[in-house]
Write an enzyme that holds these catalytic residues in place. Structure first.
Site, mmCIF file in Angstrom:
data_model
loop_
_atom_site.group_PDB
_atom_site.id
_atom_site.type_symbol
_atom_site.label_atom_id
_atom_site.label_comp_id
_atom_site.label_asym_id
_atom_site.label_seq_id
_atom_site.Cartn_x
_atom_site.Cartn_y
_atom_site.Cartn_z
ATOM 1 N N LYS A 120 0.787 -1.229 0.000
ATOM 2 C CA LYS A 120 0.000 0.000 0.000
ATOM 3 C C LYS A 120 0.826 1.289 0.000
ATOM 4 O O LYS A 120 0.491 2.229 -0.684
ATOM 5 C CB LYS A 120 -0.943 -0.003 1.200
ATOM 6 C CG LYS A 120 -2.038 -1.069 1.058
ATOM 7 C CD LYS A 120 -3.203 -0.845 1.969
ATOM 8 C CE LYS A 120 -2.896 -1.165 3.394
ATOM 9 N NZ LYS A 120 -4.106 -1.370 4.209
ATOM 10 N N GLU A 190 -1.557 -1.028 9.981
ATOM 11 C CA GLU A 190 -1.040 -0.176 8.907
ATOM 12 C C GLU A 190 -1.968 1.021 8.666
ATOM 13 O O GLU A 190 -1.505 2.109 8.333
ATOM 14 C CB GLU A 190 -0.845 -0.994 7.620
ATOM 15 C CG GLU A 190 0.346 -1.942 7.737
ATOM 16 C CD GLU A 190 0.532 -2.827 6.508
ATOM 17 O OE1 GLU A 190 0.343 -2.360 5.380
ATOM 18 O OE2 GLU A 190 0.855 -4.016 6.700
ATOM 19 N N HIS A 194 -1.452 5.541 9.261
ATOM 20 C CA HIS A 194 -1.757 6.649 8.349
ATOM 21 C C HIS A 194 -2.419 7.826 9.060
ATOM 22 O O HIS A 194 -2.605 8.888 8.459
ATOM 23 C CB HIS A 194 -2.719 6.178 7.244
ATOM 24 C CG HIS A 194 -2.057 5.346 6.177
ATOM 25 N ND1 HIS A 194 -1.294 5.904 5.172
ATOM 26 C CD2 HIS A 194 -2.040 4.021 5.961
ATOM 27 C CE1 HIS A 194 -0.846 4.950 4.382
ATOM 28 N NE2 HIS A 194 -1.285 3.793 4.848
HETATM 29 P P1 NAD Z 1 -2.779 -10.255 9.034
HETATM 30 O O1 NAD Z 1 -2.117 -9.580 10.176
HETATM 31 O O2 NAD Z 1 -4.174 -10.739 9.203
HETATM 32 O O3 NAD Z 1 -1.898 -11.478 8.531
HETATM 33 C C1 NAD Z 1 -0.513 -11.403 8.398
HETATM 34 C C2 NAD Z 1 0.059 -12.814 8.472
HETATM 35 O O4 NAD Z 1 1.476 -12.712 8.321
HETATM 36 C C3 NAD Z 1 -0.187 -13.542 9.803
HETATM 37 O O5 NAD Z 1 -0.555 -14.879 9.534
HETATM 38 C C4 NAD Z 1 1.186 -13.519 10.474
HETATM 39 O O6 NAD Z 1 1.402 -14.621 11.333
HETATM 40 C C5 NAD Z 1 2.091 -13.583 9.261
HETATM 41 N N1 NAD Z 1 3.450 -13.138 9.558
HETATM 42 C C6 NAD Z 1 3.846 -12.036 10.241
HETATM 43 N N2 NAD Z 1 5.199 -12.016 10.338
HETATM 44 C C7 NAD Z 1 5.643 -13.124 9.703
HETATM 45 C C8 NAD Z 1 6.920 -13.696 9.469
HETATM 46 N N3 NAD Z 1 8.033 -13.091 9.920
HETATM 47 N N4 NAD Z 1 7.011 -14.861 8.807
HETATM 48 C C9 NAD Z 1 5.905 -15.488 8.356
HETATM 49 N N5 NAD Z 1 4.665 -15.009 8.532
HETATM 50 C C10 NAD Z 1 4.529 -13.857 9.206
HETATM 51 O O7 NAD Z 1 -2.657 -9.267 7.767
HETATM 52 P P2 NAD Z 1 -3.779 -8.903 6.689
HETATM 53 O O8 NAD Z 1 -4.748 -7.999 7.319
HETATM 54 O O9 NAD Z 1 -4.221 -10.172 6.022
HETATM 55 O O10 NAD Z 1 -2.936 -7.982 5.646
HETATM 56 C C11 NAD Z 1 -1.873 -8.481 4.871
HETATM 57 C C12 NAD Z 1 -1.291 -7.361 4.017
HETATM 58 O O11 NAD Z 1 -2.237 -6.961 3.021
HETATM 59 C C13 NAD Z 1 -0.961 -6.091 4.794
HETATM 60 O O12 NAD Z 1 0.296 -5.614 4.413
HETATM 61 C C14 NAD Z 1 -2.053 -5.130 4.384
HETATM 62 O O13 NAD Z 1 -1.662 -3.770 4.400
HETATM 63 C C15 NAD Z 1 -2.307 -5.553 2.957
HETATM 64 N N6 NAD Z 1 -3.625 -5.118 2.464
HETATM 65 C C16 NAD Z 1 -3.688 -4.491 1.248
HETATM 66 C C17 NAD Z 1 -4.909 -4.057 0.765
HETATM 67 C C18 NAD Z 1 -4.989 -3.379 -0.578
HETATM 68 O O14 NAD Z 1 -6.098 -3.112 -1.062
HETATM 69 N N7 NAD Z 1 -3.899 -3.071 -1.251
HETATM 70 C C19 NAD Z 1 -6.077 -4.240 1.492
HETATM 71 C C20 NAD Z 1 -5.979 -4.907 2.704
HETATM 72 C C21 NAD Z 1 -4.747 -5.337 3.180
#
Ligand code: NAD
Length: 328
Positions: A120, A190, A194
C-alpha cells in the site's frame, strides 16, 4: 497456459486465509504452501482450504496435519521455492521494508517464478521497484500493488483515463467493514499508521491491547484522509497523471461491523479533446468485501505475471502496467 499454477501464500492471516478459500474455487490454481509467523504447511497435491480457515487467530498453520512449527517459516518456503510457480505475499509490511527484505531472500535463492503483493505505501513500493535488476537477473516477474487500492481501483483509473486528453485528478474513497479487527491485524495497524501523529514504527510497536484501547476510543471507526498510498506512484509512473499529488486516497474502516460504512469509489476527472470537463466513477458493489476485492486482483495479476514470465519478460512492474488475467 499449460498446467495448474502452483501457488504459495506468505502470511496466513485475514488475506492469506481468504486467498486459500478463493484458490479452492479455482481449477487453474492450486495452493501448495502457506506460512505464518510460527510455522508453515506444504503439500504438493494441494492444501485443504477448510483446514486453513479453521486455524484460529493466534494459532498457526504449523499445527495442521501436514504443517510444521518452525522459527523461520519464510526460510522454509524459500527452500521449496523451486516447486512453486507463483507467490502472493500477504504479510504485514511492518516495518516499511519488511516485504522488500522477504523478496530479497527469494532472489538470493535464485527463485525463477512470479510474485504479486497488495502493498500500500508509496515509499514501500518505491523500494520494491529498486529490485527490478535483481529480479530480471534471476528471471523472476513481479507485479506490485495488486490489491483493491492500489490494484483494482488504480487499474480502473487507467481505463477511465482513456476518455480524456488531460486528467485533472483521481480520487479514491474506500469503505471497508470487518466484524473483528483481529482477523486483519496488519491491515488495521497499517491503517492506524496513516492517522495524523502516527508512523509505521509507532503503529508497529502497539500491543494488541493498545490497538483495542485505541479502537474503543473511536468506536471501532478509522477515518483516513490524504493517505500515503502507492496509487499515486502507479498512476504517475504510466502517465495517467503528470504529478502524483493529483491522486488522493482516503476512506473509512469500521472494525466492528462487516457492513461497509460507505461505498468504495474511484472518481477520475479530466478534460476531453473537445474541451469538456467530466468524471468517470467506478463503484464497487457494497456486498463485495475487502477480501474479495484484494484476492481477486492479486490472483488475476499473478496469472498475468506468469504469462509475462513465459514470454521472457522479467523484473518488477506495477498493476497499472498490465491487465489482470481471469483465473478460472
Ligand atoms: P494479518 O495480520 O491478518 O496477517 C498477516 C500474516 O502474516 C499472519 O498470519 C502472520 O502470522 C504472518 N506473519 C507475520 N510475520 C511473519 C513472518 N516473519 N514470517 C511469516 N509469517 C509472518 O494481515 P492482513 O490484514 O491479512 O494484511 C496483509 C497485508 O495486506 C498487509 O500488508 C495489508 O496492508 C495488505 N492489504 C492491502 C490491501 C490493498 O487493497 N492493497 C487491502 C488490505 C490489506
Amino acid at each position: 497456459m499449460a498446467g495448474v499454477i502452483k501457488v504459495a501464500v506468505l502470511g496466513a492471516g485475514g488475506l492469506g486465509k481468504a486467498c486459500a478459500a478463493v484458490i479452492a474455487k479455482k481449477k487453474q490454481m492450486r495452493l501448495v504452501a502457506i506460512c505464518d509467523k510460527e510455522g508453515y504447511a506444504y503439500l504438493p497435491n494441494g492444501l485443504d482450504a477448510d483446514a486453513i480457515s479453521r486455524v484460529k487467530i493466534g494459532g498457526t498453520v504449523g499445527d495442521l496435519e501436514c504443517g510444521k512449527q518452525v522459527a523461520d517459516s519464510i526460510g522454509e518456503i524459500v527452500g521449496i521455492s523451486k516447486e512453486i510457480d507463483g507467490i502472493f505475499i500477504a504479510l504485514p509490511n511492518l516495518p516499511n521494508d519488511f516485504m522488500f527484505n522477504v523478496v530479497k531472500r527469494f532472489i538470493s535463492a535464485d527463485y525463477k517464478g512470479c510474485f504479486t503483493d497488495a502493498l500500500k505505501r508509496t515509499t514501500a513500493m518505491e523500494m520494491m521497484f529498486g529490485l527490478y535488476d535483481p529480479l530480471k537477473q534471476v528471471k523472476s516477474t513481479y507485479i506490485t500493488g495488486c490489491g483493491a487500492t492500489p490494484g483494482l481501483l488504480t487499474a480502473a483509473a487507467v481505463i477511465a483515463a482513456q476518455s480524456f486528453i488531460e486528467v485533472e485528478n483521481v480520487n479514491i474513497w474506500w469503505g471497508v467493514g470487518i466484524a473483528n479487527w483481529e482477523e486483519y491485524k496488519a491491515t488495521i495497524r497499517e491503517d492506524i499508521a496513516h492517522l495524523p501523529g502516527w508512523t509505521v514504527d509507532t503503529a508497529l510497536s502497539m500491543s494488541d491491547e493498545k490497538v483495542e484501547d485505541f479502537l474503543d476510543k473511536t468506536n471501532g471507526i478509522l477515518e483516513l484522509h490524504e493517505m500515503e498510498h502507492a496509487d499515486d506512484l502507479l498512476l504517475e509512473r504510466i502517465g495517467v497523471v503528470d504529478s502524483r499529488d493529483k491522486v488522493t486516497v482516503g476512506g473509512i474502516m469500521d472494525t466492528r461491523n462487516a457492513k461497509k460504512p460507505v461505498s468504495t469509489t474511484m472518481t477520475l476527472t479530466g478534460i476531453t479533446f473537445d474541451g469538456k470537463r467530466s468524471s468517470h466513477r467506478f463503484i464497487l458493489g457494497d456486498e463485495t468485501g475487502m477480501a474479495a476485492n484484494v484476492i481477486g486482483p492479486a490472483l488475476g495479476y499473478l496469472k498475468r505475471a506468469l504469462w509475462l514470465n513465459q514470454h521472457e519478460i522479467y523484473g518488477i512492474y506495477g498493476s497499472t502496467e498490465f491487465m489482470p488475467c481471469v483465473v478460472r
